[in-house]
Design an enzyme around this catalytic site. Sequence first.
Site, PDB file in Angstrom:
ATOM      1  N   SER A 424       0.832  -1.207   0.000  1.00 59.85           N
ATOM      2  CA  SER A 424       0.000   0.000   0.000  1.00 59.85           C
ATOM      3  C   SER A 424       0.868   1.259   0.000  1.00 59.85           C
ATOM      4  O   SER A 424       1.958   1.271   0.585  1.00 59.85           O
ATOM      5  CB  SER A 424      -0.888  -0.015   1.245  1.00 59.85           C
ATOM      6  OG  SER A 424      -1.892   0.965   1.158  1.00 59.85           O
ATOM      7  N   PRO A 425       0.418   2.335  -0.671  1.00 63.09           N
ATOM      8  CA  PRO A 425       1.147   3.602  -0.569  1.00 63.09           C
ATOM      9  C   PRO A 425       1.183   4.068   0.891  1.00 63.09           C
ATOM     10  O   PRO A 425       0.124   4.192   1.522  1.00 63.09           O
ATOM     11  CB  PRO A 425       0.326   4.562  -1.437  1.00 63.09           C
ATOM     12  CG  PRO A 425      -0.519   3.688  -2.308  1.00 63.09           C
ATOM     13  CD  PRO A 425      -0.779   2.444  -1.515  1.00 63.09           C
ATOM     14  N   TYR A 583      -7.889  14.804   1.423  1.00 61.59           N
ATOM     15  CA  TYR A 583      -7.030  15.598   0.558  1.00 61.59           C
ATOM     16  C   TYR A 583      -7.891  16.359  -0.458  1.00 61.59           C
ATOM     17  O   TYR A 583      -9.123  16.330  -0.381  1.00 61.59           O
ATOM     18  CB  TYR A 583      -5.976  14.728  -0.104  1.00 61.59           C
ATOM     19  CG  TYR A 583      -5.048  14.060   0.898  1.00 61.59           C
ATOM     20  CD1 TYR A 583      -4.438  14.808   1.908  1.00 61.59           C
ATOM     21  CD2 TYR A 583      -4.795  12.692   0.852  1.00 61.59           C
ATOM     22  CE1 TYR A 583      -3.600  14.214   2.836  1.00 61.59           C
ATOM     23  CE2 TYR A 583      -3.953  12.082   1.784  1.00 61.59           C
ATOM     24  CZ  TYR A 583      -3.363  12.849   2.777  1.00 61.59           C
ATOM     25  OH  TYR A 583      -2.542  12.265   3.701  1.00 61.59           O
ATOM     26  N   ARG A 631      -8.652   5.850  -5.350  1.00 62.08           N
ATOM     27  CA  ARG A 631      -8.794   5.605  -3.905  1.00 62.08           C
ATOM     28  C   ARG A 631      -9.877   6.518  -3.352  1.00 62.08           C
ATOM     29  O   ARG A 631      -9.848   7.741  -3.564  1.00 62.08           O
ATOM     30  CB  ARG A 631      -7.481   5.835  -3.169  1.00 62.08           C
ATOM     31  CG  ARG A 631      -7.635   5.777  -1.652  1.00 62.08           C
ATOM     32  CD  ARG A 631      -6.331   5.643  -0.905  1.00 62.08           C
ATOM     33  NE  ARG A 631      -5.897   4.250  -0.858  1.00 62.08           N
ATOM     34  CZ  ARG A 631      -5.033   3.772   0.046  1.00 62.08           C
ATOM     35  NH1 ARG A 631      -4.499   4.588   0.953  1.00 62.08           N
ATOM     36  NH2 ARG A 631      -4.682   2.500   0.029  1.00 62.08           N
ATOM     37  N   ARG A 725       1.199  -1.725   7.131  1.00 60.08           N
ATOM     38  CA  ARG A 725       2.143  -1.851   8.260  1.00 60.08           C
ATOM     39  C   ARG A 725       2.871  -3.193   8.307  1.00 60.08           C
ATOM     40  O   ARG A 725       4.067  -3.214   8.639  1.00 60.08           O
ATOM     41  CB  ARG A 725       1.417  -1.568   9.567  1.00 60.08           C
ATOM     42  CG  ARG A 725       1.025  -0.106   9.727  1.00 60.08           C
ATOM     43  CD  ARG A 725       0.286   0.151  11.028  1.00 60.08           C
ATOM     44  NE  ARG A 725      -0.036   1.562  11.209  1.00 60.08           N
ATOM     45  CZ  ARG A 725      -1.117   2.151  10.741  1.00 60.08           C
ATOM     46  NH1 ARG A 725      -1.989   1.431  10.029  1.00 60.08           N
ATOM     47  NH2 ARG A 725      -1.339   3.429  10.939  1.00 60.08           N
TER      48      ARG A 725
END
Length: 773
Positions: A424-425, A583, A631, A725
């Site tokens: 994942s980014p 964002y 996303r 993670r």
Amino acid sequence: MRIVCIGGGPAGLYFALLMKRQHPEHQITVVERNRAFDTFGWGVVFSDATMQSMRQWDPETAEAIEVSFNHWDDIELVFKGRKIRTTGHGFVGIGRRKMLNILQDRCLELGVELLFERDVESEAEFADADLIIASDGVNSRIRNKYAEVFQPDMVVRPNRYIWLGTNKLFDAFTFDFQRTEHGWFQSHIYRFDDTTSTFIVETTDDVYKAHGLDRMDQQQSIEFCEKLFSGTLDGHSLMTNARHQRGSAWLNFGRLICEKWSHFNGNSHVVLMGDSAHTAHFAIGSGTKLAIDDAIELTRQFDRLGHDKAQISAVLAAYEDVRRVDVARIQNAARNAMEWFEVVGTRYADTLEPEQFMYSMLTRSQRISHENLRLRDKVWLEGFERWFAEQAGAEPAANGTVPPPMFTPFKLRGLTLRNRIVVSPMAMYSATDGVPGDFHLVHLGARAMGGAALVFPEMTCVSPDARITPGCLGLWNDDQQQAFQRIVDFVHHQTPAKIGIQLGHAGRKGATKLAWEGIDQPLAEGGWPLMSASALPYLAHSQTPREMTREDMDRVIDDFVQATERARDLGFDILELHAAHGYLLSSFLSPLTNRRTDGYGGEHAARARFPLEVFHAIRKVWPEDKPISVRLSTHDWLEGGNTPEDAAIFARMFKEAGADMIDCSSGQVVKEEKPVYGRLFQTPFSDKIRNEIQVPTIAVGAISEADHANSIIAAGRADLCAVARPHLADPSFVLHEAAKIGYDAQPWPKQYHSARGQYVNNLARAATTAGKS
């Protein structure tokens, strides 16, 4: 102590007999409004684990139940003209009346007083009681009397169901799905004694009304169900024992939770137990289990802290602390299962093949995982894995090994991924002026070598003022492009992985410190002006952004196009447009952050207008044979914000605009959010979008092992799993997970191949050691 149990169901009776067995000096009474042999249910079902617990606490009761129950291991699906059966599930079924009679007899044997046909209006009728057990069911008068203390939260669910019985005897827990001209019905069927099976019929409210069932009496409803399920009933009739109800016998399930479970009324301690405290949907058959476990735990706490009036407060507090956790776990699983049945007709039944439908149904609660199914029925699961691999176009390995679902290939436009795991980014905040450095090469290169099919750098910003922090990646100049080329070439030439790029603009969440210096905190110096959908700061002390003008929008679109062209020239394999997490593009989609009154605010289409303009512009310059994902924050986790229903609307818009995949994240739109975390907590959002909108999805969030990924992919809840993670902790996460589940066909880098055998041997040695301890 003087104990009174108001309500003679499983909770009250079982607690009474356990307490009397442990301490015969207690004076215990169970009060029931019905007659001794009245009951308005059919069979009850619980697991082998519950029976084991009952054997430990009262072997006599357990033995009496065991000689009367029906045990089965099999689950059978009747669906689209097919019958599919799997074994190893371990259920116990017994008639509700028979179980209550066993508990009643045991109470009398131990000296518990039973009072029948007494309708209790208030616990004050038993002023001499030290402890009142409010086990008077889901409509508890005692709980309702003290509603301000217990704070019950009852949610009435939309599906309709009718609880019936039949004299046909079934040898498996059977689920029969039948399609009508208006939609789907499902039946939940299990045998509970020598002559009778429970037969629950369920459907949505829309289908229920479309067939006129709301206008039918009980007999007409029964005749309708007999005709609908005639193939499964095989000439047998359906029966009801709810003739006392007027009109329709169709019900809605009520999900109940309470904020508090006990109360001192000034005279007696009152505690909720069983359905008066909580309910669990029949989709996982745990209502009786919860009642039994409540009784056991309260007894355990009295044994631990003392059977004395002075200890009641401490006992009740400990009881609630322990049970609240387990009840929440069961209720979460029951909610997942319940919601699966609520949407099965619109989400799964029309599109999934019987094999995958069966898998989805078996794992609906998310308590049963892929490897758990292997323990239950290895033969069935291996057959399913062969079927799934064939559908994915995967060839068996040279030794005949069939890849588990997460190791099957996935194709999107001209892109083929060798497995279903994505790095994942993740923001690393380690760039200088947007330029990726040695850290990024090592970080991404190691994970590409570690077995993931697709790696993403963090969100790459399209302009200097699009950055979150001064350490964010960018792609707006030649220096950045040249540095990225080294990373793309390494991934392509030294690993079998593909590499994607996620383009985004921070919007109002920009000009902040590096995460380890204060996440989301505004820069004290060196910041830059911000813009957003509306002039709303992210934090109260954050910089207030300006509301974007049309000129701003045109410039941002140009920035995205130029960055896309650079990504194209670099040879990235897939592009993702970041429209999540508050964002810039996300700020237009959410009503919490978009307060505009022009053509870019208001309803869904207007809020999506600018993000779609950006998407259309980048799709034009991105290669036709390469996919674009988007996303989305599929839940804002705050009242008034976007919900999964809103996310599905936006997903459909992006799909229609040409998006190939939706990456289903959630939250981070506003700081006041109240997310509900847990294992695979965002997977249901991916499931909804993939199966309702019919667009490929990426699941992300608390996916931390192969078992999680296999379960998600196999059930069709997502097409890819983005793992974050765990990849930070272990760059070779995919290689290691393959070894842990015994999948030998996953290749390791040739330079590391000698380590594979040692790693596998160490796993085997650790398992052996654990087995001996």
